[in-house]
Design a protein around this motif. Structure first.
Motif, PDB file in Angstrom:
ATOM      1  N   PHE A 130       5.373  -2.631   0.342  1.00  0.00           N
ATOM      2  CA  PHE A 130       6.685  -2.582   1.021  1.00  0.00           C
ATOM      3  C   PHE A 130       7.287  -3.978   1.161  1.00  0.00           C
ATOM      4  O   PHE A 130       8.106  -4.203   2.043  1.00  0.00           O
ATOM      5  CB  PHE A 130       6.591  -1.917   2.414  1.00  0.00           C
ATOM      6  N   ILE A 132       6.002  -6.471   2.433  1.00  0.00           N
ATOM      7  CA  ILE A 132       5.615  -7.076   3.727  1.00  0.00           C
ATOM      8  C   ILE A 132       4.993  -8.459   3.470  1.00  0.00           C
ATOM      9  O   ILE A 132       4.083  -8.590   2.635  1.00  0.00           O
ATOM     10  CB  ILE A 132       4.652  -6.145   4.497  1.00  0.00           C
ATOM     11  N   GLY A 182      -3.735   1.309   6.975  1.00  0.00           N
ATOM     12  CA  GLY A 182      -3.507   2.569   6.271  1.00  0.00           C
ATOM     13  C   GLY A 182      -4.517   3.610   6.700  1.00  0.00           C
ATOM     14  O   GLY A 182      -5.718   3.455   6.476  1.00  0.00           O
ATOM     15  N   GLY A 184      -4.637   6.652   5.568  1.00  0.00           N
ATOM     16  CA  GLY A 184      -4.825   7.685   4.542  1.00  0.00           C
ATOM     17  C   GLY A 184      -6.311   7.753   4.211  1.00  0.00           C
ATOM     18  O   GLY A 184      -7.121   7.039   4.822  1.00  0.00           O
ATOM     19  N   PRO A 185      -6.714   8.587   3.257  1.00  0.00           N
ATOM     20  CA  PRO A 185      -8.143   8.704   2.950  1.00  0.00           C
ATOM     21  C   PRO A 185      -8.796   7.399   2.515  1.00  0.00           C
ATOM     22  O   PRO A 185      -9.959   7.157   2.842  1.00  0.00           O
ATOM     23  CB  PRO A 185      -8.201   9.748   1.830  1.00  0.00           C
ATOM     24  N   THR A 186      -8.047   6.516   1.810  1.00  0.00           N
ATOM     25  CA  THR A 186      -8.674   5.256   1.374  1.00  0.00           C
ATOM     26  C   THR A 186      -9.079   4.420   2.587  1.00  0.00           C
ATOM     27  O   THR A 186     -10.219   3.957   2.687  1.00  0.00           O
ATOM     28  CB  THR A 186      -7.715   4.439   0.471  1.00  0.00           C
ATOM     29  N   GLU A 189     -12.037   5.977   4.477  1.00  0.00           N
ATOM     30  CA  GLU A 189     -13.329   5.851   3.796  1.00  0.00           C
ATOM     31  C   GLU A 189     -13.845   4.408   3.839  1.00  0.00           C
ATOM     32  O   GLU A 189     -15.031   4.182   4.056  1.00  0.00           O
ATOM     33  CB  GLU A 189     -13.214   6.353   2.353  1.00  0.00           C
ATOM     34  N   GLU A 219      -2.531   2.287  11.602  1.00  0.00           N
ATOM     35  CA  GLU A 219      -1.715   3.294  10.908  1.00  0.00           C
ATOM     36  C   GLU A 219      -0.336   3.375  11.563  1.00  0.00           C
ATOM     37  O   GLU A 219      -0.228   3.508  12.786  1.00  0.00           O
ATOM     38  CB  GLU A 219      -2.430   4.665  10.954  1.00  0.00           C
ATOM     39  N   ALA A 220       0.707   3.323  10.712  1.00  0.00           N
ATOM     40  CA  ALA A 220       2.079   3.336  11.239  1.00  0.00           C
ATOM     41  C   ALA A 220       2.488   4.701  11.798  1.00  0.00           C
ATOM     42  O   ALA A 220       3.250   4.795  12.758  1.00  0.00           O
ATOM     43  CB  ALA A 220       3.040   2.921  10.128  1.00  0.00           C
ATOM     44  N   THR A 251       1.345   2.158  14.925  1.00  0.00           N
ATOM     45  CA  THR A 251       1.358   0.690  14.917  1.00  0.00           C
ATOM     46  C   THR A 251       1.606   0.204  13.491  1.00  0.00           C
ATOM     47  O   THR A 251       0.884   0.600  12.570  1.00  0.00           O
ATOM     48  CB  THR A 251      -0.007   0.156  15.417  1.00  0.00           C
ATOM     49  N   VAL A 253       2.033  -2.788  10.602  1.00  0.00           N
ATOM     50  CA  VAL A 253       1.785  -4.187  10.241  1.00  0.00           C
ATOM     51  C   VAL A 253       3.089  -4.772   9.711  1.00  0.00           C
ATOM     52  O   VAL A 253       3.708  -4.227   8.803  1.00  0.00           O
ATOM     53  CB  VAL A 253       0.665  -4.283   9.174  1.00  0.00           C
ATOM     54  N   ALA A 281      -4.594  -0.610   2.493  1.00  0.00           N
ATOM     55  CA  ALA A 281      -4.615   0.697   1.804  1.00  0.00           C
ATOM     56  C   ALA A 281      -3.336   1.440   2.185  1.00  0.00           C
ATOM     57  O   ALA A 281      -3.365   2.488   2.821  1.00  0.00           O
ATOM     58  CB  ALA A 281      -5.859   1.477   2.211  1.00  0.00           C
ATOM     59  N   GLY A 283      -0.945   2.862   0.347  1.00  0.00           N
ATOM     60  CA  GLY A 283      -0.361   3.900  -0.509  1.00  0.00           C
ATOM     61  C   GLY A 283       0.047   3.380  -1.882  1.00  0.00           C
ATOM     62  O   GLY A 283      -0.340   2.277  -2.274  1.00  0.00           O
ATOM     63  N   PRO A 335      -0.740  12.540  -5.207  1.00  0.00           N
ATOM     64  CA  PRO A 335      -1.318  11.689  -6.260  1.00  0.00           C
ATOM     65  C   PRO A 335      -2.833  11.626  -6.144  1.00  0.00           C
ATOM     66  O   PRO A 335      -3.391  10.715  -5.563  1.00  0.00           O
ATOM     67  CB  PRO A 335      -0.673  10.325  -5.997  1.00  0.00           C
ATOM     68  N   LEU A 398     -11.699  16.336   0.269  1.00  0.00           N
ATOM     69  CA  LEU A 398     -12.989  15.846   0.779  1.00  0.00           C
ATOM     70  C   LEU A 398     -12.857  14.377   1.111  1.00  0.00           C
ATOM     71  O   LEU A 398     -12.203  13.643   0.369  1.00  0.00           O
ATOM     72  CB  LEU A 398     -13.996  15.925  -0.363  1.00  0.00           C
TER      73      LEU A 398
HETATM   74  P1  NAD Z   1      -1.814   7.082   1.545  1.00  0.00           P
HETATM   75  O1  NAD Z   1      -0.439   6.990   1.029  1.00  0.00           O
HETATM   76  O2  NAD Z   1      -2.457   8.404   1.648  1.00  0.00           O
HETATM   77  O3  NAD Z   1      -1.896   6.396   2.970  1.00  0.00           O
HETATM   78  C1  NAD Z   1      -1.333   5.138   3.227  1.00  0.00           C
HETATM   79  C2  NAD Z   1      -1.102   4.999   4.718  1.00  0.00           C
HETATM   80  O4  NAD Z   1      -0.751   3.669   5.011  1.00  0.00           O
HETATM   81  C3  NAD Z   1       0.036   5.892   5.200  1.00  0.00           C
HETATM   82  O5  NAD Z   1      -0.452   6.773   6.161  1.00  0.00           O
HETATM   83  C4  NAD Z   1       1.054   4.896   5.743  1.00  0.00           C
HETATM   84  O6  NAD Z   1       1.721   5.383   6.879  1.00  0.00           O
HETATM   85  C5  NAD Z   1       0.186   3.690   6.069  1.00  0.00           C
HETATM   86  N1  NAD Z   1       0.952   2.433   6.071  1.00  0.00           N
HETATM   87  C6  NAD Z   1       1.755   1.970   5.086  1.00  0.00           C
HETATM   88  N2  NAD Z   1       2.309   0.795   5.454  1.00  0.00           N
HETATM   89  C7  NAD Z   1       1.834   0.501   6.681  1.00  0.00           C
HETATM   90  C8  NAD Z   1       2.045  -0.584   7.583  1.00  0.00           C
HETATM   91  N3  NAD Z   1       2.840  -1.598   7.294  1.00  0.00           N
HETATM   92  N4  NAD Z   1       1.398  -0.553   8.757  1.00  0.00           N
HETATM   93  C9  NAD Z   1       0.568   0.459   9.074  1.00  0.00           C
HETATM   94  N5  NAD Z   1       0.339   1.515   8.271  1.00  0.00           N
HETATM   95  C10 NAD Z   1       0.956   1.537   7.080  1.00  0.00           C
HETATM   96  O7  NAD Z   1      -2.694   6.085   0.614  1.00  0.00           O
HETATM   97  P2  NAD Z   1      -4.226   6.160   0.197  1.00  0.00           P
HETATM   98  O8  NAD Z   1      -5.093   6.442   1.347  1.00  0.00           O
HETATM   99  O9  NAD Z   1      -4.477   4.930  -0.601  1.00  0.00           O
HETATM  100  O10 NAD Z   1      -4.256   7.400  -0.782  1.00  0.00           O
HETATM  101  C11 NAD Z   1      -3.480   7.421  -1.977  1.00  0.00           C
HETATM  102  C12 NAD Z   1      -3.665   8.746  -2.680  1.00  0.00           C
HETATM  103  O11 NAD Z   1      -5.007   8.846  -3.146  1.00  0.00           O
HETATM  104  C13 NAD Z   1      -3.420   9.942  -1.764  1.00  0.00           C
HETATM  105  O12 NAD Z   1      -2.799  10.964  -2.489  1.00  0.00           O
HETATM  106  C14 NAD Z   1      -4.790  10.381  -1.383  1.00  0.00           C
HETATM  107  O13 NAD Z   1      -4.862  11.773  -1.136  1.00  0.00           O
HETATM  108  C15 NAD Z   1      -5.623   9.988  -2.591  1.00  0.00           C
HETATM  109  N6  NAD Z   1      -6.992   9.675  -2.125  1.00  0.00           N
HETATM  110  C16 NAD Z   1      -7.801  10.724  -1.861  1.00  0.00           C
HETATM  111  C17 NAD Z   1      -9.058  10.491  -1.356  1.00  0.00           C
HETATM  112  C18 NAD Z   1      -9.951  11.656  -1.053  1.00  0.00           C
HETATM  113  O14 NAD Z   1      -9.580  12.780  -1.336  1.00  0.00           O
HETATM  114  N7  NAD Z   1     -11.106  11.439  -0.469  1.00  0.00           N
HETATM  115  C19 NAD Z   1      -9.487   9.179  -1.113  1.00  0.00           C
HETATM  116  C20 NAD Z   1      -8.620   8.136  -1.362  1.00  0.00           C
HETATM  117  C21 NAD Z   1      -7.356   8.402  -1.863  1.00  0.00           C
END
Ligand code: NAD
Ligand code: FAD
Length: 462
Positions: A130, A132, A182, A184-186, A189, A219-220, A251, A253, A281, A283, A335, A398
Motif C-alpha cells: 500500500f 506504506i 496482517g 490473514g492466514p500468512t 501461521e 491487523e487493520a 490497528t 500500521v 503479510a 496481502g 487467491p 486449513l
Molecule cells: P490476506 O490478504 O489474507 O491478509 C492480509 C491482511 O493484512 C488483511 O487482513 C489486511 O487487513 C491486513 N493489513 C494490510 N495492511 C495492513 C496495515 N497497514 N496494518 C494492519 N493490517 C494490515 O493475505 P495473506 O494472509 O498473505 O493471504 C494471501 C492469500 O493466500 C489469501 O487468499 C489466503 O487465503 C492465502 N493463504 C492461505 C493459507 C491457508 O489456507 N492456510 C495460508 C496463507 C495464505
C-alpha cells in the motif's frame, strides 16, 4: 527423458509463464504429444507455499519444500523447454513475449522475444505494501523462499544481539519484540510457528532471554482470519491468548522505521512501538508485468487487482489464445493454491480438447475435399467445440496456529464442518504431506519433522 519427442514445427507452441501452483498443475496434466511447450520463470523450481512459515523458523529445510521444475518436465512425452527468466512484457496482439535473464550471472544474450500460439499466464502476485513508508526497507515478507531464509537470519540475529554483554534492558525488549503485520492466514501461521520456536527451542537454549520475547500480531480489520468461520476465529484468538501472542485488531500500521512501527490505534491515536523484527503479510497485489499487460487491453481490463478472465480462463479482450490463472487474476475465487491448481488441471484438459478439435477440423476439411460424408465427423467436432467452463470445488480451508493446533473449515457432501485442535493439526500435517509435489519432498519433510522431534530446530544463523 532420452525418449522425449523433440520440438515439432508443425505443432502449436504453448508458452507457460511461471512455475508456481497454477503452472505446475497445468504442466503435470498436460498431454505434450500435441504441443511444443516452453516454460519461462525466474525460479527454476516449484515452491510449496503452505509450509513456507515452517522454513522461516527452521522446522523444515528450504530444499524440502522445493522441487526443480525439470524433475517434472523430463517425464513428459515431448521435450519441454525451461528458461530461467523474468517475463518483461507480453504483446497480446502480435502474440509475443519478451523476457530477460536477471539472475546474478548472465551470458552475452540476456533478453529476447519469442512468439506463441497459446499463452498460459500464471505469474502469481507480489506482496501488497500500500506504499506504506518503510515496509520494503525494513520488513521481512513471507512469499518466496528467500523471505523465509532472511526472516530466520534476522530473527536469530535479534536474539544473539539481545544477548550481547551490557545491553540495556529496554534495548533487549526492543530486539526481542517481533511484530507480525496482517491477520490473514500468512500472518497467523507465522505467529504460530514463531511461538513454537520460542516454546520448544529458545526456552532451552536462551533461558535468560526467552521470557522476554514478545510476539504482536497487528491487523487493520476488526477481526483476524475473515475467511474462516466465527468459531474458528474465536478458537484462534483464545489459543493465541494462551500462547501469549498479543493480537491488536482495528490497528493499522502507518509506517515502519528501522527500530519501530508506527501504529494507528482503534481510537485513531498514533503510537510508536519499538521492535526488533517486523514480518509483513499484508496481502497481494498485481505484478508490474501483469499491470503492463492489462494496460494494453484497457477497455476489457478495468480491474486493477488482477487480470479479468471469462469462465474458461481466457483473458478478457484477447482472441482466446491467452489464458490467465491463479493469483495474477481477479475473480470470484480467493487467491489460493487450491484455486490455482484446479485451474491449471482444468486448462490442461481444455488443451486436450483443443487438440482433438483441431484434428477433427482437419479431417472434416480433408473429407470435404474428397467429397466423402462428413456427418459423423461434424457431430464429433461439435462435441469437441463444446468447452465446459471452469468449476471450482472447494475442499476447505486449513491453517496452522501453533502449539500443535490447526483449524479447518471443511465441506463433506455439502455439509460444513469446523474443527480446531491437536487432531486437526495431525490432519493438517497429513493433508500437506500428501499434497507435496513428489515422494522426494514427502520423505524430506517427514524426515525434517522427525529431526525436530529428536534434536530440536536448527538454530544456526547462516
Ligand atoms: P490476506 O490478504 O489474507 O491478509 C492480509 C491482511 O493484512 C488483511 O487482513 C489486511 O487487513 C491486513 N493489513 C494490510 N495492511 C495492513 C496495515 N497497514 N496494518 C494492519 N493490517 C494490515 O493475505 P495473506 O494472509 O498473505 O493471504 C494471501 C492469500 O493466500 C489469501 O487468499 C489466503 O487465503 C492465502 N493463504 C492461505 C493459507 C491457508 O489456507 N492456510 C495460508 C496463507 C495464505
Ligand atoms: P505462484 O505459486 O506464486 O507462482 C507464480 C510463479 O510465477 C512463480 O514461479 C514465480 O517465480 C513466477 N514469476 C513471477 N514473476 C514472473 C515473471 N515476471 N515472469 C515469469 N514468471 C514469473 N494457498 C492455499 O490454498 N493453502 C495454503 O495453505 C496456502 N498457504 C500459503 C502460505 C503462504 C506463506 C503463502 C505466501 C501463500 C499461501 N497460499 C496458500 C496461497 C498460494 O501460495 C497462492 O495462492 C498460489 O501460490 C498461487 O499460485 P500461482 O500459480 O498463481 O502463483
Amino acid at each position: 527423458p532420452g525418449s522425449q519427442l523433440p520440438h515439432d514445427p508443425s505443432k502449436k507452441n504453448i508458452v507457460v509463464v511461471g512455475s508456481g501452483w497454477g503452472s505446475t498443475a497445468f504442466l503435470k496434466s498436460l498431454d505434450t504429444a500435441e504441443y511444443n511447450v516452453t516454460v519461462i520463470s525466474p525460479r527454476n523450481f516449484f515452491l510449496f507455499t503452505p509450509l513456507l512459515p515452517s522454513v522461516a523458523v527452521g522446522t523444515l529445510a528450504s530444499k524440502s519444500i522445493l522441487q526443480p521444475i525439470r524433475y517434472m518436465t523430463r517425464h513428459k512425452e515431448r521435450k519441454i523447454t525451461v528458461i530461467e527468466a523474468q517475463a518483461k512484457s507480453v504483446d497480446p496482439i502480435a502474440k509475443t513475449i519478451t523476457f530477460a535473464d536477471e539472475s546474478e550471472v548472465q551470458g552475452e544474450v540476456s533478453s529476447t522475444t519469442i512468439p506463441f500460439d497459446y499463452l498460459v499466464y500464471a505469474v502469481g502476485a507480489e506482496t501488497q505494501t500500500f506504499g506504506i513508508p518503510g515496509v520494503k526497507e525494513h520488513a521481512c515478507f513471507m512469499k518466496e523462499i528467500q523471505d523465509a531464509e532472511r526472516f530466520k537470519r534476522r530473527f536469530m540475529d535479534c536474539v544473539e544481539s539481545a544477548g550481547f554483554p551490557g545491553q540495556r534492558e529496554e534495548e533487549i525488549e526492543r530486539l526481542l519484540h517481533m511484530a507480525v503485520v496482517g491477520g490473514g492466514p500468512t500472518g497467523i501461521e507465522v505467529s504460530g510457528e514463531l511461538h513454537d520456536f520460542l516454546e520448544d527451542d529458545l526456552k532451552a537454549w536462551y533461558p535468560e532471554l526467552s521470557n522476554k520475547i514478545k510476539i504482536t500480531l497487528i491487523e487493520a480489520l476488526p477481526s483476524v482470519l475473515p475467511m474462516f468461520s466465527r468459531e474458528l476465529i474465536d478458537y484462534t484468538v483464545s489459543t493465541f491468548k494462551e500462547s501469549k501472542i498479543d493480537i491488536l485488531t482495528g490497528t493499522m500500521v502507518k509506517e515502519i522505521k528501522d527500530k519501530s512501527v508506527v501504529l494507528q490505534m482503534p481510537d485513531k491515536s498514533i503510537k510508536e512501538v519499538p521492535v526488533g523484527l517486523v514480518v509483513w503479510a499484508g496481502g497481494n497485489k498485481a505484478r508490474d508485468v501483469s499491470v503492463d499487460l492489462m494496460s494494453r487491453l484497457s477497455d476489457a481490463q478495468k480491474n486493477k487487482r488482477g487480470i479479468t478472465v471469462d469462465d474458461h480462463l481466457r483473458m478478457a479482450g484477447t482472441d482466446g489464445t491467452i489464458f490467465a490463472l491463479g493469483d495474477c487474476t481477479s475473480s470470484q475465487y480467493a487467491p489460493t493454491a487450491q484455486v490455482a491448481s484446479q485451474q491449471g488441471a482444468y486448462l490442461a484438459r481444455m488443451f486436450r480438447q483443443f487438440a482433438k478439435r483441431d484434428a477433427l477440423l482437419e479431417q472434416v476439411s480433408a473429407a470435404k475435399q474428397e467429397g466423402t460424408n462428413t456427418e459423423s465427423l461434424e457431430k464429433q467436432l461439435k462435441k469437441a467445440e463444446n468447452l465446459r467452463p471452469f468449476h471450482y470445488s472447494h475442499q476447505g480451508s486449513l491453517a496452522y496456529i501453533g502449539s500443535e493446533k490447526a483449524i479447518a473449515d471443511l465441506e463433506f457432501f455439502h455439509h460444513k464442518f469446523a474443527s480446531g485442535g491437536v487432531a486437526t493439526f495431525l490432519f493438517w500435517r497429513s493433508a500437506y504431506l500428501s499434497t507435496l509435489f513428489s515422494m522426494r519432498n514427502r520423505v524430506l519433510v517427514a524426515t525434517d519433522w522427525l529431526k525436530v522431534k529428536l534434536f530440536g530446530r536448527d538454530l544456526v544463523r547462516d
